[in-house]
Design a protein around this motif. Structure first.
Motif, mmCIF file in Angstrom:
data_model
loop_
_atom_site.group_PDB
_atom_site.id
_atom_site.type_symbol
_atom_site.label_atom_id
_atom_site.label_comp_id
_atom_site.label_asym_id
_atom_site.label_seq_id
_atom_site.Cartn_x
_atom_site.Cartn_y
_atom_site.Cartn_z
ATOM 1 N N VAL A 3 0.832 -1.211 0.000
ATOM 2 C CA VAL A 3 0.000 0.000 0.000
ATOM 3 C C VAL A 3 0.862 1.254 0.000
ATOM 4 C CG1 VAL A 3 -1.970 -1.116 1.133
ATOM 5 C CG2 VAL A 3 -0.165 -0.043 2.526
ATOM 6 N N ALA A 4 0.246 2.357 -0.394
ATOM 7 C CA ALA A 4 0.966 3.630 -0.453
ATOM 8 C C ALA A 4 1.146 4.246 0.921
ATOM 9 C CB ALA A 4 0.224 4.602 -1.369
ATOM 10 N N SER B 193 8.693 0.012 5.310
ATOM 11 C CA SER B 193 8.776 1.452 5.535
ATOM 12 C C SER B 193 7.774 2.130 4.615
ATOM 13 C CB SER B 193 10.190 1.964 5.243
ATOM 14 O OG SER B 193 10.263 3.366 5.415
ATOM 15 N N VAL B 194 6.738 2.702 5.188
ATOM 16 C CA VAL B 194 5.654 3.302 4.416
ATOM 17 C C VAL B 194 5.117 4.487 5.200
ATOM 18 C CG1 VAL B 194 3.935 1.771 5.466
ATOM 19 C CG2 VAL B 194 3.472 2.776 3.226
ATOM 20 N N PRO B 195 4.674 5.549 4.523
ATOM 21 C CA PRO B 195 4.104 6.692 5.243
ATOM 22 C C PRO B 195 2.912 6.254 6.102
ATOM 23 C CG PRO B 195 4.519 7.268 2.952
ATOM 24 C CD PRO B 195 4.732 5.791 3.063
ATOM 25 N N MET B 196 2.822 6.827 7.306
ATOM 26 C CA MET B 196 1.741 6.494 8.218
ATOM 27 C C MET B 196 1.037 7.768 8.678
ATOM 28 S SD MET B 196 3.607 3.645 10.664
ATOM 29 C CE MET B 196 2.034 3.134 11.390
ATOM 30 N N GLY C 61 -5.680 7.475 -6.537
ATOM 31 C CA GLY C 61 -5.217 6.158 -6.953
ATOM 32 C C GLY C 61 -4.356 5.435 -5.943
ATOM 33 N N GLU C 62 -4.204 6.002 -4.739
ATOM 34 C CA GLU C 62 -3.371 5.360 -3.728
ATOM 35 C C GLU C 62 -4.163 4.287 -2.966
ATOM 36 O OE1 GLU C 62 -1.564 8.002 -0.989
ATOM 37 O OE2 GLU C 62 -0.453 9.131 -2.517
ATOM 38 N N ASP C 63 -3.544 3.151 -2.729
ATOM 39 C CA ASP C 63 -4.114 2.137 -1.853
ATOM 40 C C ASP C 63 -3.717 2.458 -0.415
ATOM 41 O OD1 ASP C 63 -5.230 0.723 -3.956
ATOM 42 O OD2 ASP C 63 -3.487 -0.584 -4.193
ATOM 43 N N VAL C 64 -4.653 2.267 0.516
ATOM 44 C CA VAL C 64 -4.420 2.579 1.921
ATOM 45 C C VAL C 64 -4.806 1.374 2.769
ATOM 46 C CG1 VAL C 64 -5.052 4.090 3.855
ATOM 47 C CG2 VAL C 64 -4.877 5.034 1.539
#
Length: 284
Positions: free
Chosen positions: A33-34, A54-57, A79-82
């Protein structure tokens, strides 16, 4: 012209204790996910670090969920998956996320569950209580009066009752249960899937004594499971039974105070009410 793809919200269940309970699918989704919306980013960052992800939170909890809906909708529209995760277990089960999921479904965004651990299901599976029907009450009210009132409304339910409880309220909740549902078989599941996982069973009063005598048993997070009410007895028969019990107690020379305690334990209700009835019966 190609229509732009919208993102997907993945509702991801995470471990309630043992990290090995995270499914391979959940780990894969979290790695793809993004960004991740987490109840507590500091807590969940440890899980992602364990997975090497490591992904934005961003935080999403009960105090900011309404404000986060518009922000997350924008990410999905781009279009980002969350992924939505809670501190432990399945999101929305006594955890935040309902407002977000409801809004996204209303806007026709895809919402995909990634199933996994849930404390109430894990507890029920090993409690030895009927599971064909159960009623999940989440956390009982913190205020004593409201907590008692809630339990009194559930006293006649015949399905298994399930609640979550915290360590600083567990003793008070068991005490109230003992007053409202005396003699009811109860199972206490503590620290599920963790090193000191424990299942205790008995009446609410017996469980209260076990926790009082062993301070370690009063630590951690709890699932309380209470057997359903026995087949209902109509009010007239119940009143006849109560009257016979009170007369028998007085005939045996049992004191009013002790008799009230016995009646409350056997029939339910408050000791004060039984005391008043016994005193009136004795005087007449």
């Amino acid at each position: 012209m190609t229509q732009r793809r919208t993102g997907t919200l993945y509702v991801v269940a995470t471990p309630i204790g043992n990290l090995d309970d995270l499914s391979a699918r959940a780990a894969q989704v979290l790695g793809q996910v993004a960004r991740v919306a987490a109840e507590d980013t500091r807590h969940s960052s440890r899980l992602l670090g364990h997975l090497g992800i490591s992904v934005p939170m961003l935080s999403l909890h009960e105090h900011n969920e309404a404000a986060r809906v518009a922000q997350l909708t924008q990410y999905l529209a781009a279009g980002e998956d969350v992924a939505l995760i809670s501190d432990a277990g399945t999101p929305l089960i006594s955890d935040p996320g309902f407002l977000l999921v409801r809004e996204l479904r209303a806007l026709d965004y895809p919402v995909v569950p990634i199933p996994g651990p849930a404390a109430l299901i894990a507890a029920l599976s090993a409690a030895g209580l009927p599971t064909d029907r159960f009623r999940f009450g989440g956390f009982l009210p913190a205020r004593p009066g409201a907590r008692r009132q809630t339990l009194e409304t559930l006293r006649e339910r015949d399905e298994t009752l399930v609640f979550y409880e915290s360590p600083h309220r567990i003793a008070h909740t068991l005490a109230t249960l003992g007053e409202v549902m005396p003699g009811r078989h109860t199972v206490l599941a503590r620290e599920l899937t963790k090193t000191f996982e424990t299942f205790l069973s008995g009446t609410p009063a017996e469980l209260g004594e076990q926790l009082k005598n062993d301070a370690n048993q009063a630590r951690g997070e709890f699932v309380i499971m209470v057997e359903g009410a026995p087949p209902a007895v109509d009010s007239e028969r119940r009143e006849m039974t109560a009257g016979a019990l009170l007369e028998a107690l007085l005939a045996e020379g049992v004191g009013v105070k002790q008799g009230a305690a016995v009646a409350a334990r056997l029939m339910g209700g408050r000791k004060q009410s039984w005391y008043a009835r016994l005193q009136a019966l004795k005087e007449n």
